[in-house]
Design a protein around this motif. Sequence first.
Motif, PDB file in Angstrom:
ATOM      1  N   GLY A 191       0.807  -1.212   0.000  1.00  0.00           N
ATOM      2  CA  GLY A 191       0.000   0.000   0.000  1.00  0.00           C
ATOM      3  C   GLY A 191       0.837   1.256   0.000  1.00  0.00           C
ATOM      4  N   GLY A 192       1.906   1.256  -0.752  1.00  0.00           N
ATOM      5  CA  GLY A 192       2.676   2.496  -0.915  1.00  0.00           C
ATOM      6  C   GLY A 192       3.864   2.651   0.009  1.00  0.00           C
ATOM      7  N   ASP A 193       3.699   2.361   1.305  1.00  0.00           N
ATOM      8  CA  ASP A 193       4.891   2.569   2.143  1.00  0.00           C
ATOM      9  C   ASP A 193       5.601   1.287   2.503  1.00  0.00           C
ATOM     10  OD1 ASP A 193       2.940   2.191   4.658  1.00  0.00           O
ATOM     11  OD2 ASP A 193       2.247   3.834   3.386  1.00  0.00           O
ATOM     12  N   LEU A 194       6.842   1.460   2.921  1.00  0.00           N
ATOM     13  CA  LEU A 194       7.754   0.360   3.210  1.00  0.00           C
ATOM     14  C   LEU A 194       7.586  -0.069   4.664  1.00  0.00           C
ATOM     15  CD1 LEU A 194       9.521  -0.290   0.844  1.00  0.00           C
ATOM     16  CD2 LEU A 194      11.392   0.894   1.916  1.00  0.00           C
ATOM     17  N   SER A 195       7.460  -1.350   4.905  1.00  0.00           N
ATOM     18  CA  SER A 195       7.462  -1.805   6.294  1.00  0.00           C
ATOM     19  C   SER A 195       8.745  -2.585   6.534  1.00  0.00           C
ATOM     20  CB  SER A 195       6.242  -2.680   6.582  1.00  0.00           C
ATOM     21  OG  SER A 195       6.438  -3.979   6.101  1.00  0.00           O
ATOM     22  N   ARG A 196       9.308  -2.397   7.734  1.00  0.00           N
ATOM     23  CA  ARG A 196      10.589  -3.029   8.041  1.00  0.00           C
ATOM     24  C   ARG A 196      10.381  -4.006   9.182  1.00  0.00           C
ATOM     25  NH1 ARG A 196      10.888   2.086   6.769  1.00  0.00           N
ATOM     26  NH2 ARG A 196      12.579   2.844   5.451  1.00  0.00           N
ATOM     27  N   LYS A 197      10.843  -5.234   9.011  1.00  0.00           N
ATOM     28  CA  LYS A 197      10.718  -6.205  10.090  1.00  0.00           C
ATOM     29  C   LYS A 197      12.096  -6.715  10.452  1.00  0.00           C
ATOM     30  CE  LYS A 197       6.133  -7.663   8.769  1.00  0.00           C
ATOM     31  NZ  LYS A 197       5.242  -6.982   9.698  1.00  0.00           N
ATOM     32  N   VAL A 198      12.431  -6.642  11.747  1.00  0.00           N
ATOM     33  CA  VAL A 198      13.716  -7.162  12.201  1.00  0.00           C
ATOM     34  C   VAL A 198      13.492  -8.586  12.679  1.00  0.00           C
ATOM     35  CG1 VAL A 198      15.588  -6.881  13.841  1.00  0.00           C
ATOM     36  CG2 VAL A 198      14.497  -4.875  12.869  1.00  0.00           C
ATOM     37  N   LEU A 199      14.288  -9.499  12.131  1.00  0.00           N
ATOM     38  CA  LEU A 199      14.119 -10.913  12.464  1.00  0.00           C
ATOM     39  C   LEU A 199      15.479 -11.518  12.761  1.00  0.00           C
ATOM     40  CD1 LEU A 199      11.906 -11.700   9.374  1.00  0.00           C
ATOM     41  CD2 LEU A 199      11.061 -11.448  11.685  1.00  0.00           C
ATOM     42  N   GLN A 200      15.473 -12.641  13.453  1.00  0.00           N
ATOM     43  CA  GLN A 200      16.738 -13.330  13.704  1.00  0.00           C
ATOM     44  C   GLN A 200      16.597 -14.794  13.379  1.00  0.00           C
ATOM     45  OE1 GLN A 200      17.897 -12.653  17.758  1.00  0.00           O
ATOM     46  NE2 GLN A 200      19.266 -10.998  17.190  1.00  0.00           N
ATOM     47  N   THR A 201      17.728 -15.418  13.095  1.00  0.00           N
ATOM     48  CA  THR A 201      17.713 -16.865  12.955  1.00  0.00           C
ATOM     49  C   THR A 201      19.096 -17.397  13.273  1.00  0.00           C
ATOM     50  OG1 THR A 201      16.972 -18.643  11.526  1.00  0.00           O
ATOM     51  CG2 THR A 201      18.272 -16.934  10.498  1.00  0.00           C
ATOM     52  N   ASP A 202      19.183 -18.715  13.466  1.00  0.00           N
ATOM     53  CA  ASP A 202      20.492 -19.297  13.751  1.00  0.00           C
ATOM     54  C   ASP A 202      21.024 -19.962  12.485  1.00  0.00           C
ATOM     55  OD1 ASP A 202      18.213 -21.261  14.984  1.00  0.00           O
ATOM     56  OD2 ASP A 202      19.755 -22.353  13.890  1.00  0.00           O
ATOM     57  N   PRO A 203      22.319 -20.276  12.444  1.00  0.00           N
ATOM     58  CA  PRO A 203      22.920 -20.818  11.219  1.00  0.00           C
ATOM     59  C   PRO A 203      22.235 -22.067  10.672  1.00  0.00           C
ATOM     60  CG  PRO A 203      24.642 -20.140  12.721  1.00  0.00           C
ATOM     61  CD  PRO A 203      23.357 -19.965  13.459  1.00  0.00           C
ATOM     62  N   SER A 204      21.782 -22.978  11.533  1.00  0.00           N
ATOM     63  CA  SER A 204      21.189 -24.194  10.961  1.00  0.00           C
ATOM     64  C   SER A 204      19.825 -23.919  10.354  1.00  0.00           C
ATOM     65  CB  SER A 204      21.118 -25.318  11.995  1.00  0.00           C
ATOM     66  OG  SER A 204      20.499 -24.854  13.153  1.00  0.00           O
ATOM     67  N   THR A 205      19.035 -23.045  10.996  1.00  0.00           N
ATOM     68  CA  THR A 205      17.753 -22.685  10.399  1.00  0.00           C
ATOM     69  C   THR A 205      17.968 -21.941   9.089  1.00  0.00           C
ATOM     70  OG1 THR A 205      16.888 -22.390  12.633  1.00  0.00           O
ATOM     71  CG2 THR A 205      15.493 -21.647  10.841  1.00  0.00           C
ATOM     72  N   LEU A 206      19.023 -21.138   9.032  1.00  0.00           N
ATOM     73  CA  LEU A 206      19.336 -20.415   7.797  1.00  0.00           C
ATOM     74  C   LEU A 206      19.529 -21.393   6.645  1.00  0.00           C
ATOM     75  CD1 LEU A 206      20.142 -17.799   6.290  1.00  0.00           C
ATOM     76  CD2 LEU A 206      22.462 -18.196   7.031  1.00  0.00           C
ATOM     77  N   LEU A 207      20.276 -22.476   6.884  1.00  0.00           N
ATOM     78  CA  LEU A 207      20.506 -23.461   5.829  1.00  0.00           C
ATOM     79  C   LEU A 207      19.194 -24.124   5.423  1.00  0.00           C
ATOM     80  CD1 LEU A 207      23.816 -25.070   7.126  1.00  0.00           C
ATOM     81  CD2 LEU A 207      23.540 -23.460   5.244  1.00  0.00           C
ATOM     82  N   HIS A 208      18.340 -24.366   6.390  1.00  0.00           N
ATOM     83  CA  HIS A 208      17.038 -24.964   6.091  1.00  0.00           C
ATOM     84  C   HIS A 208      16.200 -24.027   5.228  1.00  0.00           C
ATOM     85  CE1 HIS A 208      13.099 -26.765   6.637  1.00  0.00           C
ATOM     86  NE2 HIS A 208      12.667 -25.662   7.205  1.00  0.00           N
ATOM     87  N   LEU A 209      16.218 -22.725   5.564  1.00  0.00           N
ATOM     88  CA  LEU A 209      15.474 -21.737   4.781  1.00  0.00           C
ATOM     89  C   LEU A 209      15.975 -21.719   3.346  1.00  0.00           C
ATOM     90  CD1 LEU A 209      15.293 -18.669   7.194  1.00  0.00           C
ATOM     91  CD2 LEU A 209      13.446 -20.213   6.602  1.00  0.00           C
ATOM     92  N   ILE A 210      17.298 -21.744   3.193  1.00  0.00           N
ATOM     93  CA  ILE A 210      17.871 -21.688   1.842  1.00  0.00           C
ATOM     94  C   ILE A 210      17.408 -22.893   1.041  1.00  0.00           C
ATOM     95  CG2 ILE A 210      20.007 -21.836   0.527  1.00  0.00           C
ATOM     96  CD1 ILE A 210      21.331 -20.155   2.704  1.00  0.00           C
ATOM     97  N   SER A 211      17.469 -24.083   1.619  1.00  0.00           N
ATOM     98  CA  SER A 211      17.088 -25.252   0.824  1.00  0.00           C
ATOM     99  C   SER A 211      15.593 -25.237   0.509  1.00  0.00           C
ATOM    100  CB  SER A 211      17.517 -26.551   1.505  1.00  0.00           C
ATOM    101  OG  SER A 211      16.735 -26.777   2.634  1.00  0.00           O
ATOM    102  N   THR A 212      14.767 -24.760   1.442  1.00  0.00           N
ATOM    103  CA  THR A 212      13.323 -24.672   1.179  1.00  0.00           C
ATOM    104  C   THR A 212      13.043 -23.723   0.028  1.00  0.00           C
ATOM    105  OG1 THR A 212      12.935 -24.969   3.540  1.00  0.00           O
ATOM    106  CG2 THR A 212      11.079 -24.224   2.239  1.00  0.00           C
ATOM    107  N   LEU A 213      13.664 -22.539   0.056  1.00  0.00           N
ATOM    108  CA  LEU A 213      13.370 -21.546  -0.984  1.00  0.00           C
ATOM    109  C   LEU A 213      13.996 -21.919  -2.317  1.00  0.00           C
ATOM    110  CD1 LEU A 213      13.575 -18.286   1.145  1.00  0.00           C
ATOM    111  CD2 LEU A 213      11.552 -19.506   0.374  1.00  0.00           C
ATOM    112  N   GLU A 214      15.099 -22.668  -2.288  1.00  0.00           N
ATOM    113  CA  GLU A 214      15.661 -23.148  -3.559  1.00  0.00           C
ATOM    114  C   GLU A 214      14.724 -24.149  -4.204  1.00  0.00           C
ATOM    115  OE1 GLU A 214      20.425 -22.740  -3.733  1.00  0.00           O
ATOM    116  OE2 GLU A 214      19.664 -24.344  -2.446  1.00  0.00           O
ATOM    117  N   ALA A 215      14.074 -24.965  -3.377  1.00  0.00           N
ATOM    118  CA  ALA A 215      13.080 -25.891  -3.921  1.00  0.00           C
ATOM    119  C   ALA A 215      11.944 -25.114  -4.571  1.00  0.00           C
ATOM    120  CB  ALA A 215      12.543 -26.797  -2.817  1.00  0.00           C
ATOM    121  N   ALA A 216      11.578 -23.964  -3.969  1.00  0.00           N
ATOM    122  CA  ALA A 216      10.525 -23.126  -4.549  1.00  0.00           C
ATOM    123  C   ALA A 216      10.946 -22.633  -5.930  1.00  0.00           C
ATOM    124  CB  ALA A 216      10.228 -21.940  -3.631  1.00  0.00           C
ATOM    125  N   LEU A 217      12.194 -22.189  -6.054  1.00  0.00           N
ATOM    126  CA  LEU A 217      12.675 -21.705  -7.350  1.00  0.00           C
ATOM    127  C   LEU A 217      12.703 -22.823  -8.373  1.00  0.00           C
ATOM    128  CD1 LEU A 217      15.567 -19.277  -6.352  1.00  0.00           C
ATOM    129  CD2 LEU A 217      13.452 -18.696  -7.519  1.00  0.00           C
TER     130      LEU A 217
END
Lengths: 219, 187
Positions: free
Chosen positions: A177-203
């Motif tokens: 709706g026109g403006d930018l929203s910013r969300k601060v999030l954290q994760t740990d290294p192993s979850t990061l690897l899991h996220l990468i493999s999940t999103l690569e499957a999406a691609l």
Amino acid sequence: MCLVSELLSCCCSGLYRLFRMLLVLSEDHKEHLSFLPKVDAAVVGEFGRIALEFLRRGSSPKIYEGAARKLCVPVEMVQHGVEGLMYLMTESSKHMISEEDFLDSVLVLGFGEDLNQTLLQLYLQHHNQIRSILRQLPSSLPAYHNLEWRLDVQLASRPIRQQVVPMLTMRLLLTGGGDLSRKVLQTDPSTLLHLISTLEAALAAIKTNHARRIFRNIK
Amino acid sequence: CREGCSLSPIRPPSDQSSYQVLVDVSFRSLLSSHADPGVLDQPELKRVDQIRLKQSHTAATTFILEAVKHNADESTISSCLEELSFSADRIEVFYSTHQKHRRELQLLLASIGRCPPQINDASWRLQYHVKNDQVNKVNEPFYLIALNTENKGSSEDINFTCTVEQLQDLVGKLKDAAKSVEKASQM
């Protein structure tokens, strides 16, 4: 095989010429646009520019007042003229109507040949831009804009000292709706690897035969 | 840890079995009892003066927390307890119980405090945008991504759409982050 496809394409283009896309303009709409022949071509061009700005950023009463003063006409007339022009442009762009159909559609307004040509030029110049603006409108869900990240190691906190905890802090920027929203999030290294493999499957899903078949056949 | 020692005037009960029970109960009250006031209702502790019992319990739990907070080693804990006139046996009992529960206590302490929402998982959908009421034909694929995040027990989904290029950008950035984690771990 060749002949059949040739015949088919001939038929299709013939059919296209049969099924023309003519805009149907309401009485109100025609009345709003009736202001246009009373001013010169330069002014119509100016209104076209204002109409485009309207689409991009919304209207501003100051612009209408300024124009109304210069032309010595009431503000509503200017406003209706610009709005009518904008509606004409967006409807034409939305349906991607051809030059021929556009000219035939505006014929019903009874304008002179020069004005019709001016309107056509406006349409041809701006229709791609208008389509890309319109395309962005319906999104009610936030859309991805950017991801910033940093790698930190937590050393201590109030309840516990002597820690060695690696953490990925990220700032996800979303438009909505026109403006930018910013969300601060954290994760740990192993979850990061899991996220990468999940999103690569999406691609990878885009490259499947199933997806390709759909893209090819829905046009 | 010196402070921990001075803050806790532990005066342990006189016999060995109630001492062991008190030590166990102290650790348990931090980890699993969830502030249950009945935690001291043990048969072995009934013989001990109840006021002195409560004071010892409070002192013991404070001492335990300080020891875990500062990651105190064996010699520090031993010397602290020696100063409080604990016998060698009792120091041994305390230290071995401490070793058993230390990791769990560290995790508990580390989870206290504020932090940004943690991403646990991501789910996605691939859709093909055919048309909408503003623009007649769109014909573009797009993704719906949901990041499942958790903050202090409550979970929230962050939903957004992105094009193929945008998802490639996002994955590229996450991969850069992963590479930097790997480099850092090799230092």
